[in-house]
Structures are given as structure tokens and as C-alpha cells.
Design an enzyme around this catalytic site. Structure first.
Site, PDB file in Angstrom:
ATOM      1  N   ARG A 122       0.717  -1.247  -0.557  1.00  0.00           N
ATOM      2  CA  ARG A 122      -0.063   0.034  -0.218  1.00  0.00           C
ATOM      3  C   ARG A 122       0.720   1.427  -0.104  1.00  0.00           C
ATOM      4  O   ARG A 122       2.109   1.297   0.859  1.00  0.00           O
ATOM      5  CB  ARG A 122      -0.731   0.034   1.544  1.00  0.00           C
ATOM      6  CG  ARG A 122      -2.145   1.198   1.269  1.00  0.00           C
ATOM      7  CD  ARG A 122      -3.152   1.243   0.205  1.00  0.00           C
ATOM      8  NE  ARG A 122      -4.120   2.229   1.190  1.00  0.00           N
ATOM      9  CZ  ARG A 122      -4.905   2.412   0.285  1.00  0.00           C
ATOM     10  NH1 ARG A 122      -4.954   1.839  -0.931  1.00  0.00           N
ATOM     11  NH2 ARG A 122      -6.063   2.585   1.173  1.00  0.00           N
ATOM     12  N   THR A 399       0.303  -6.840  14.844  1.00  0.00           N
ATOM     13  CA  THR A 399      -0.540  -7.098  13.668  1.00  0.00           C
ATOM     14  C   THR A 399      -0.480  -6.474  12.024  1.00  0.00           C
ATOM     15  O   THR A 399       0.456  -5.316  11.775  1.00  0.00           O
ATOM     16  CB  THR A 399      -2.205  -6.579  13.653  1.00  0.00           C
ATOM     17  OG1 THR A 399      -2.316  -6.095  14.446  1.00  0.00           O
ATOM     18  CG2 THR A 399      -2.288  -8.181  14.119  1.00  0.00           C
ATOM     19  N   THR A 417      -4.254  -0.715  -7.110  1.00  0.00           N
ATOM     20  CA  THR A 417      -4.704   0.655  -7.679  1.00  0.00           C
ATOM     21  C   THR A 417      -3.975   1.926  -7.167  1.00  0.00           C
ATOM     22  O   THR A 417      -3.156   1.895  -7.059  1.00  0.00           O
ATOM     23  CB  THR A 417      -6.079   0.894  -6.751  1.00  0.00           C
ATOM     24  OG1 THR A 417      -7.110   2.009  -7.292  1.00  0.00           O
ATOM     25  CG2 THR A 417      -5.472   1.155  -5.012  1.00  0.00           C
ATOM     26  N   ASN A 419      -6.353   4.570  -6.736  1.00  0.00           N
ATOM     27  CA  ASN A 419      -7.706   4.768  -6.366  1.00  0.00           C
ATOM     28  C   ASN A 419      -9.121   5.678  -7.090  1.00  0.00           C
ATOM     29  O   ASN A 419      -9.532   4.175  -7.744  1.00  0.00           O
ATOM     30  CB  ASN A 419      -7.522   6.323  -5.261  1.00  0.00           C
ATOM     31  CG  ASN A 419      -8.646   5.952  -4.584  1.00  0.00           C
ATOM     32  OD1 ASN A 419      -9.004   5.289  -4.503  1.00  0.00           O
ATOM     33  ND2 ASN A 419      -8.570   7.729  -3.566  1.00  0.00           N
ATOM     34  N   ASP A 441      -8.217   8.733   0.616  1.00  0.00           N
ATOM     35  CA  ASP A 441      -8.582   7.464   1.483  1.00  0.00           C
ATOM     36  C   ASP A 441      -8.106   8.124   3.128  1.00  0.00           C
ATOM     37  O   ASP A 441      -9.053   6.788   3.828  1.00  0.00           O
ATOM     38  CB  ASP A 441      -7.641   5.761   1.137  1.00  0.00           C
ATOM     39  CG  ASP A 441      -8.557   5.504  -0.320  1.00  0.00           C
ATOM     40  OD1 ASP A 441      -9.629   5.674  -0.728  1.00  0.00           O
ATOM     41  OD2 ASP A 441      -8.161   4.476   0.048  1.00  0.00           O
ATOM     42  N   SER A 470      -7.739   0.746   3.389  1.00  0.00           N
ATOM     43  CA  SER A 470      -8.322   0.553   2.394  1.00  0.00           C
ATOM     44  C   SER A 470      -9.519  -0.466   2.429  1.00  0.00           C
ATOM     45  O   SER A 470      -9.220  -1.067   3.465  1.00  0.00           O
ATOM     46  CB  SER A 470      -6.985  -0.145   1.150  1.00  0.00           C
ATOM     47  OG  SER A 470      -7.480  -0.859   0.360  1.00  0.00           O
TER      48      SER A 470
HETATM   49  N1  GLY Z   1      -8.357   3.358  -3.175  1.00  0.00           N
HETATM   50  C1  GLY Z   1      -9.651   2.240  -2.733  1.00  0.00           C
HETATM   51  C2  GLY Z   1      -9.701   1.287  -1.817  1.00  0.00           C
HETATM   52  O1  GLY Z   1      -7.995   1.086  -0.953  1.00  0.00           O
HETATM   53  O2  GLY Z   1      -9.805   0.991  -1.344  1.00  0.00           O
END
Ligand code: GLY
Length: 588
Positions: A122, A399, A417, A419, A441, A470
Site C-alpha cells: 500500500r 499485527t 490501484t 484509487n 482514502d 483501504s
Molecule cells: N482506493 C480504494 C481502496 O483502497 O479501498
């Protein structure tokens, strides 16, 4: 061998599975009108049959990515090799979501029954990020700042995540996995209609940025037309630098310099140090059990796995199979369970490297039982009467889509993604790729919804180096320690409920994987207080739901879920989502 881009085999049922499939298919066929892409699939009955194969299967949202990944499997590569190859290919062929400028999550479950593993790549907030960076002096959220400016971009994680996946589980080098993508970028590919339509629709937003205009449009500003060859020489060079130098070819050197210059020209925050310090993280997936199936899905900083397991735990106490697929009773219970889960999401979920998330409590059977008791059989609870619950105990702070299965039974489920469609819309000048707008987000201010209408609070506030919450939910289901179902979807806040429904369609409603993917979906996220449905839910059902106090609204199709199911005899069944016209499942 079956290499058809859409399911075509005559297989309709999994061995040993039963169900009123033909009745369902007929019912779905009659469920018109629907959105164009979905309607096409509904009306073409053969698309309800999964692709079947014996050795390996790939399902992605772009045929060219599916093809290059399948070739990897055919040539002896494993599921991770194929997944990473597909991921890089999608960064070329599907710039609206495939990426190297974003991030995501990969779930890997080996065929040997060992514990599944998650790779969290991420994006992270840059070190200069602050809690109030999306608010004006009066404390009001300046919405576009977190969506369409250089401040919208988190530090990208995709390249580091794919490299780590290959290191831990692959047999290919980064260079080998990048080869098809570099070729597709340099030699170009014939664009499908969807590619043209996407760029036409986003024209105003994208053409604000000269590098985006130059990279993705013709010299006269028009979009490349379906059937034309589209080349990306700058992206090819960027990918080549990764092939030559590994992750340092992205996070350091020329590409890093281009990213930082882009930031400096426009008031963005990402620095050389942010890039050099980016690290993906190996995490333990969330684990739950639903009617005897082991569910593994993404742990925080995604909320996906937590709430899929929580909703399934609540629904386990209702006779869903008996109540029937998309009946008013079933949708009522699903919506009530979804509301409770999304209310908890708003309060408790965030990056577990920064905040404590009561993960065990949220995913526990006793907590689900307690929540279930609050659901009435014949009355919708208004959202304003629901507030986040009290899941038991915070545990210690330590965690946290395409699908591939190989001939060894290894499975990979990957969702990544930038986004929004085309992310921030900002292309790194000279590097040919789009930057994410994932910072949206985060919760820009407690209680103020993000682009998906999701609210959040303290747990998901902006902090330097933190990962934004996310909903991505790459998911693998095991039955008796054997990989059984590999699935996941795009769709923002709807990812969780889309993935959930494919699981329920298979486990509760005994559908084959293609039918499970195609079936009309519903969604409730607590706020706004409405059941969102795709077309295909009968008017009778909607009336029955309204009589219980639900508001029901029909919108466009939700998600694009790419799934693989493994039959008891090892046969692989692929189900690509017709909601995205370029989706394909192929096996060999
Ligand atoms: N950008 C959408 C998500 O990660 O939930």
C-alpha cells in the site's frame, strides 16, 4: 486447452456440487434491463459457464495481461511469477488502474497447505504529510486537494511489492517478469473500445496536465481510437530501468529524480528519502471460517478482510441458502449486517503500524452473535440508530485484483490501484506513468466522507509515513487445507461487499464461479443509508425491502471480480467479470 477470452466450455456445474442452476440462469436471463456491459453477459447464456482447464488458470481485467501471465505458467513459472508479470502488463495496457504509481495487496496461498501470506505494498503518506493538510484555515475540507493535486499522491508501493513477492515466492527475475510489459509499452498494443471510452470520459480532468495529455492522447488532443496501436516509450524506459537496476531503478536514480522534480514543480510532498525508504510489509492475512470454509483475506491497512469475515460471521446465523439468492429476506439480512460492519469500519480501522485495531474482536464469532441479535427480521434499522459497536479487547499493536492458480495448486490473489480511474490524473513528466490519489482514502477530517462516501476518524487520520485505510480484499478460500476459491475486485467501498457476494454465491447458493461472478449485486455501507443495487433485482423484491423501511437505489454495475475456483478433482474454473469488457479468464 481453453484460451477463449470469455467462458465457453459446456461445463455448468462443479463435480459434486448441485443446485437449481438452470432456474437461476433463466431468472438472470430475464432480469433486464441492465447496464450495457453486464446486460450483454446476461443475454449471452454461454457466458455463465466458467472457463475450465487442468494445469493453470489466470483471470485478469485485460486480455493481454491474461495472455502474458498464462504464457509464464505454460513455460513452467509459478502463480507468483504469473501474477507479477500480469501486474506489470496491466500497468501498460490498463492505465486507469494498472500501475507502477500506486499500491495494493497480494495474497499468496501455496498448494502445500502452508499458512497463506499477504504482501502489503500500500502507498504511504509522505514524511511531510500532516493531519490537517486537506483542510483550509477554517478547518473545512478542501476536497480536491486530496484528489486532483500533487498532494493527493502517496509514496508508490507497487514496484517494491512485486519485487518482494518474486523474491519470496517466485522463480523469475524482475527483469523476466518485466519483459512482456516493456514490449507492450515499446511496441504498443491495439487499444480496445474501453480504453478509448475511458480516456474520452476523463478528458477534461486528465488534459489539465501536459505530461498526461502527451502520454495518453494524440497530438490533436483526441483519444486513440479502438483498433489503433498505442505506444508508451517513456513508460518503456521507466520499466527498463527497473529491469536493469531492480527496485533501485524506481526508488532511486532517474525515475526517483523525475518523481521528485514533478513534486517540486507543483507543491507535492514526496521526497527522495520517502522513495528510498519505502518498504512493503509481509503480513498475516485475516482468517475466518464460514460454514466450514476457511476464508483468508487482507488485513489492515485494508479493512477488506476484517469486514468480509465480520459480515459472514453475522450471516452464518441466518439460513441464507434456504432464504434464496437475492430474495428480499436474504438482501435484508445482508444489508443489516453490512451496515453494522461499515459503522465499525468508520471507528476502528486504520494502519496497524500506527493505531491499535481490535481485529480479533471484530472478526470473532461471539461479537458477530451479539451484533446479529440487534437485527430485526422485518424492519430495517435506520443508519442514525446504529453507531460503531464494542468489539472485545484491543490486541497488541503488532499485527495487517487478478487471480492465478498454477499446476502445483499455488494461488495468488492480487488487488492494486491508483484509487480513482487514472488516479490523480497526473503523469510524472518524462517517466510516463500516472500517480495515485490514494491520500483521499485517509480521513481528511473526522466524519467528513471521502470519495466513496466512507467516513473515518482518529484511526485513519493522516500521519507521516502511515498507510491510508483501504477496502481492497484479495481473498482466498480453502476447504480442508486445499485452495478452493481465489477472488477479489476493484470498486472502492463496494470491494468488500462485491467479494463477499461471490463467496456467498458459491458457498450458500451453490453457483458455479461464472454465475457467481455475473449475478446482480447489492451494497450497503451504513452511510448513506440505502441499499444500492445493480439492475437485475426484481421489483417485487425491491417493494418488499421498501416495506421493511429500506431505501433502495439502483446504480451502475459494481466491481469487476476476477475469480478462479478449484474443483474437487483439481479442475480449474475461471470466472472473469463481464462488467469490464476487457476481462478474461484463460487456462491451459
Ligand atoms: N482506493 C480504494 C481502496 O483502497 O479501498
Amino acid at each position: 486447452m481453453d484460451r477463449a477470452p470469455h467462458p465457453q466450455t459446456p461445463e455448468t456445474r462443479l463435480p459434486g456440487r448441485s443446485g437449481a442452476l438452470h432456474v437461476l440462469v433463466l431468472a438472470l436471463c430475464l432480469s433486464v434491463p441492465v447496464t450495457p456491459a453486464f446486460g450483454q453477459a446476461i443475454l449471452e447464456g454461454e457466458r455463465f459457464h466458467p472457463v475450465s482447464a487442468q494445469q493453470g488458470m489466470v483471470a485478469t481485467s485485460h486480455t493481454l495481461a491474461t495472455e502474458v501471465a498464462l504464457k509464464v505458467l505454460e513455460e513452467g513459472g509459478n502463480a507468483t511469477d504469473a501474477a507479477v508479470t500480469a501486474g506489470f502488463a496491466l500497468a501498460v495496457t490498463q492505465p486507469r488502474s494498472g500501475n507502477i504509481g500506486g499500491g495494493g495487496f497480494m495474497l499468496i496461498s501455496k498448494g502445500d497447505g502452508s499458512a497463506p501470506e499477504a504482501i502489503d505494498y500500500r502507498e504511504k503518506a509522505p514524511s511531510g504529510a500532516t493531519e490537517t493538510m486537506y483542510q483550509d484555515e477554517a478547518g473545512n475540507v478542501v476536497r480536491n486537494r486530496s484528489r486532483f493535486t500533487h498532494l493527493a499522491a502517496g509514496v508508490p508501493g507497487t514496484v517494491a511489492g512485486f519485487a518482494l513477492a518474486l523474491d519470496r515466492h517466485g522463480t523469475l527475475s524482475l527483469e523476466q517478469a518485466l519483459e512482456p510489459a516493456i514490449k507492450l509499452a515499446r511496441d504498443g498494443f491495439i487499444v480496445p473500445q474501453r480504453f478509448t471510452e475511458g480516456l474520452e470520459q476523463a478528458r477534461e480532468r486528465l488534459q489539465r496536465w501536459p505530461a498526461t495529455l502527451k502520454t495518453f492522447y494524440r497530438d490533436d488532443g483526441s483519444a486513440w481510437e479502438a483498433g489503433e496501436r498505442f505506444r508508451q516509450p517513456e513508460l518503456a524506459d521507466t520499466l527498463q530501468r527497473i529491469a536493469d537496476k531492480g527496485v533501485k531503478g524506481f526508488y532511486e536514480g532517474e525515475t526517483a529524480q523525475l518523481i521528485v522534480e514533478e513534486m517540486q514543480r507543483h507543491g507535492g510532498l514526496i521526497t527522495h528519502q520517502d522513495l528510498a525508504e519505502y518498504q512493503p510489509v509481509v503480513r498475516t492475512p485475516v482468517h475466518g471460517n464460514y460454514r466450514g470454509y476457511d476464508i483468508y483475506s487482507m488485513s489492515p491497512p485494508s479493512s477488506g478482510g476484517t469486514h468480509i469475515v465480520q459480515i459472514l460471521n453475522i450471516l452464518e446465523g441466518f439460513p441464507i441458502a434456504e432464504l434464496g439468492h437475492n430474495s428480499a429476506d436474504t438482501i435484508h439480512y445482508m444489508a443489516e449486517a453490512m451496515k453494522l460492519a461499515y459503522a465499525d469500519r468508520s471507528q476502528y480501522l486504520g494502519d496497524t503500524d500506527y493505531v491499535n485495531v481490535p481485529l480479533q474482536g471484530l472478526t470473532s464469532k461471539p461479537y458477530a452473535e451479539e451484533l446479529r441479535k440487534s437485527i430485526k427480521a422485518d424492519e430495517a434499522r435506520p443508519a442514525d440508530e446504529i453507531s460503531p459497536g464494542q468489539p472485545p479487547g484491543y490486541e497488541s499493536p503488532e499485527t495487517t485484483h487478478f487471480s492465478v492458480v498454477d499446476k502445483w495448486g499455488n494461488a495468488v490473489s492480487n488487488t492494486y490501484t491508483i484509487n480513482f480511474s487514472y488516479g490523480s490524473g497526473i503523469t510524472v513528466q518524462g517517466a510516463g506513468f500516472l500517480l495515485n490519489n490514494e491520500m483521499d482514502d485517509f480521513s481528511a477530517k473526522p466524519g467528513v466522507p471521502n470519495a466513496y462516501g466512507l467516513t473515518g476518524g482518529e484511526a485513519n487520520k493522516v500521519e507521516p509515513g502511515k498507510r491510508m485505510l483501504s477496502s481492497m480484499s484479495p481473498t482466498i478460500v480453502r476447504k480442508d487445507d486445499r485452495n478452493f476459491l481465489v477472488t477479489g475486485s476493484p470498486g472502492g467501498s463496494r470491494i468488500i461487499t462485491t467479494t463477499l457476494q461471490v463467496l456467498m454465491n458459491v458457498i450458500d447458493h451453490d453457483m458455479n464461479i461464472q454465475t457467481a461472478v455475473n449475478a446482480p449485486r447489492i451494497h450497503h455501507q451504513w452511510l448513506p443509508d440505502e441499499i444500492r443495487t445493480e439492475q437485475g433485482i426484481s421489483r417485487d423484491t425491491v417493494r418488499l425491502l421498501e416495506s421493511r423501511g429500506h431505501k433502495v437505489v439502483t446504480h451502475s454495475a459494481m466491481g469487476a471480480i476476477q475469480s478462479i475456483m478449484v474443483g474437487e478433482d483439481g479442475t480449474l474454473y475461471g470466472g472473469a467479470d463481464p462488467r469490464r469488457s476487457t476481462s478474461s479468464a484463460m487456462g491451459y
